[in-house]
Design an enzyme around this catalytic site. Sequence first.
Site, mmCIF file in Angstrom:
data_model
loop_
_atom_site.group_PDB
_atom_site.id
_atom_site.type_symbol
_atom_site.label_atom_id
_atom_site.label_comp_id
_atom_site.label_asym_id
_atom_site.label_seq_id
_atom_site.Cartn_x
_atom_site.Cartn_y
_atom_site.Cartn_z
ATOM 1 N N ASN A 10 0.869 -1.181 0.000
ATOM 2 C CA ASN A 10 0.000 0.000 0.000
ATOM 3 C C ASN A 10 0.904 1.229 0.000
ATOM 4 O O ASN A 10 1.455 1.600 1.031
ATOM 5 C CB ASN A 10 -0.883 -0.018 1.269
ATOM 6 C CG ASN A 10 -1.735 1.237 1.391
ATOM 7 O OD1 ASN A 10 -1.827 2.027 0.448
ATOM 8 N ND2 ASN A 10 -2.355 1.425 2.552
ATOM 9 N N TRP A 11 1.052 1.830 -1.175
ATOM 10 C CA TRP A 11 1.970 2.967 -1.295
ATOM 11 C C TRP A 11 1.371 4.256 -0.728
ATOM 12 O O TRP A 11 2.063 5.252 -0.603
ATOM 13 C CB TRP A 11 2.368 3.180 -2.759
ATOM 14 C CG TRP A 11 3.352 2.163 -3.258
ATOM 15 C CD1 TRP A 11 3.840 1.078 -2.577
ATOM 16 C CD2 TRP A 11 3.983 2.138 -4.542
ATOM 17 N NE1 TRP A 11 4.731 0.388 -3.357
ATOM 18 C CE2 TRP A 11 4.846 1.011 -4.574
ATOM 19 C CE3 TRP A 11 3.911 2.938 -5.686
ATOM 20 C CZ2 TRP A 11 5.621 0.683 -5.688
ATOM 21 C CZ3 TRP A 11 4.685 2.614 -6.796
ATOM 22 C CH2 TRP A 11 5.522 1.502 -6.793
ATOM 23 N N LYS A 12 0.081 4.251 -0.436
ATOM 24 C CA LYS A 12 -0.612 5.458 0.049
ATOM 25 C C LYS A 12 -0.297 6.621 -0.912
ATOM 26 O O LYS A 12 -0.109 6.369 -2.095
ATOM 27 C CB LYS A 12 -0.193 5.764 1.485
ATOM 28 C CG LYS A 12 -0.272 4.528 2.383
ATOM 29 C CD LYS A 12 -0.132 4.816 3.827
ATOM 30 C CE LYS A 12 -0.208 3.502 4.600
ATOM 31 N NZ LYS A 12 -0.242 3.661 6.021
ATOM 32 N N HIS A 99 -9.633 1.438 4.441
ATOM 33 C CA HIS A 99 -8.391 1.648 5.192
ATOM 34 C C HIS A 99 -8.663 2.635 6.327
ATOM 35 O O HIS A 99 -9.466 3.557 6.186
ATOM 36 C CB HIS A 99 -7.297 2.186 4.259
ATOM 37 C CG HIS A 99 -5.953 2.178 4.901
ATOM 38 N ND1 HIS A 99 -5.541 3.174 5.751
ATOM 39 C CD2 HIS A 99 -4.944 1.268 4.850
ATOM 40 C CE1 HIS A 99 -4.325 2.882 6.197
ATOM 41 N NE2 HIS A 99 -3.936 1.730 5.660
ATOM 42 N N GLU A 101 -7.113 5.072 7.353
ATOM 43 C CA GLU A 101 -6.898 6.486 7.004
ATOM 44 C C GLU A 101 -8.120 7.046 6.291
ATOM 45 O O GLU A 101 -8.461 8.213 6.444
ATOM 46 C CB GLU A 101 -5.621 6.625 6.151
ATOM 47 C CG GLU A 101 -4.370 6.460 7.014
ATOM 48 C CD GLU A 101 -3.171 5.834 6.321
ATOM 49 O OE1 GLU A 101 -3.129 5.813 5.079
ATOM 50 O OE2 GLU A 101 -2.266 5.353 7.045
ATOM 51 N N GLU A 171 -5.614 -4.446 10.500
ATOM 52 C CA GLU A 171 -4.560 -3.466 10.755
ATOM 53 C C GLU A 171 -4.899 -2.677 12.016
ATOM 54 O O GLU A 171 -5.726 -1.759 11.967
ATOM 55 C CB GLU A 171 -4.447 -2.488 9.580
ATOM 56 C CG GLU A 171 -4.126 -3.135 8.264
ATOM 57 C CD GLU A 171 -3.539 -2.135 7.272
ATOM 58 O OE1 GLU A 171 -2.421 -2.361 6.810
ATOM 59 O OE2 GLU A 171 -4.199 -1.121 6.985
ATOM 60 N N GLY A 177 2.259 2.718 10.592
ATOM 61 C CA GLY A 177 3.239 3.786 10.408
ATOM 62 C C GLY A 177 3.926 4.216 11.695
ATOM 63 O O GLY A 177 4.598 5.247 11.732
ATOM 64 N N SER A 216 3.216 -1.663 10.342
ATOM 65 C CA SER A 216 4.665 -1.697 10.587
ATOM 66 C C SER A 216 5.308 -3.054 10.296
ATOM 67 O O SER A 216 6.261 -3.456 10.970
ATOM 68 C CB SER A 216 4.983 -1.238 12.017
ATOM 69 O OG SER A 216 4.553 0.100 12.199
ATOM 70 N N GLY A 237 2.815 -0.985 4.257
ATOM 71 C CA GLY A 237 2.853 0.442 3.898
ATOM 72 C C GLY A 237 4.281 0.904 3.699
ATOM 73 O O GLY A 237 4.887 0.657 2.656
HETATM 74 P P1 PGA Z 1 2.647 0.625 7.595
HETATM 75 O O1 PGA Z 1 1.209 0.827 6.891
HETATM 76 O O2 PGA Z 1 3.208 -0.667 7.091
HETATM 77 O O3 PGA Z 1 3.458 1.824 7.142
HETATM 78 O O4 PGA Z 1 2.421 0.625 9.054
HETATM 79 C C1 PGA Z 1 0.354 -0.254 6.648
HETATM 80 C C2 PGA Z 1 -0.950 0.239 6.075
HETATM 81 O O5 PGA Z 1 -1.422 1.310 6.481
HETATM 82 O O6 PGA Z 1 -1.558 -0.412 5.223
#
Ligand code: PGA
Length: 256
Positions: A10-12, A99, A101, A171, A177, A216, A237
């Site tokens: 997931n590159w966001k 997600h 976010e 998640e 993150g 993470s 991510g």
């Molecule tokens: P992260 O993000 O690996 O940077 O914690 C994962 C995600 O939000 O899908």
Amino acid sequence: MARRTIVAANWKMNGDLTLVDTMVKNLKTVELQDNVSVVICPSSPYLSSLVEKVSEQALNGAICIGAQNVSEHEYGAYTGEISTQMLQELSVEFVIIGHSERRGYYKETSTQVAHKVKAALNAGLTPILCIGESEAERATEQTEFVLASQLQPVIDEVGIEKFIDVVIAYEPVWAIGTGKTASSEMAQETHQFIRQFLAKANESVAAKVPLLYGGSVNASNCNELFAQVDIDGGLIGGASLQVEQFKAICLATKGK
Ligand code: PGA
């Protein structure tokens, strides 16, 4: 019961055309183990370039393309939105839905998430349905309640039988993150809860749904996490933006 193992990037809102190119070229050298699929989900402006690079390197089938969001509406006056048909036209196969976010910053509700999952399934796209609790919810022992209340509206909307074509990503919001990963025991325990929750509606479907862990994940912790019985891969991510890290995660991932 063999389930598909999936490593999804997931590159966001990160990455650029150069990353698309370097990532695909680097992944060409990775020999994936049987039953492991890699999905890359870049920002939507890079989807066509990713499709092109994957086919240039003859990696169709080895690397799957995923989007990070999709509209629940078919078409129309929804400025800024992307429809399932547009994704289909680009040969996108997966789409991240719900997600944390999007739930947090853009106020997507579980009902809206359920409508998006339905739209994706109707279009033949595989939803990667994200669920997870916040730090405060974990601390006050509401994790199971929160996960159930994120899953139930989707089950009600599409029917449990359709979950055969759904991937779930658990998640924990506090692990995204932050560098704080859930311990493999905690992650397994929660994945087991999710599978049992689905099993209450349909046992054989529940046994087949790939459950990914996200938050993470990196090359050093992925082995232990993915070795857990109910963890069928990860949604990555930050580490998926670093070519060597992501390559190492893909290389280390064993099919079950
Ligand atoms: P992260 O993000 O690996 O940077 O914690 C994962 C995600 O939000 O899908």
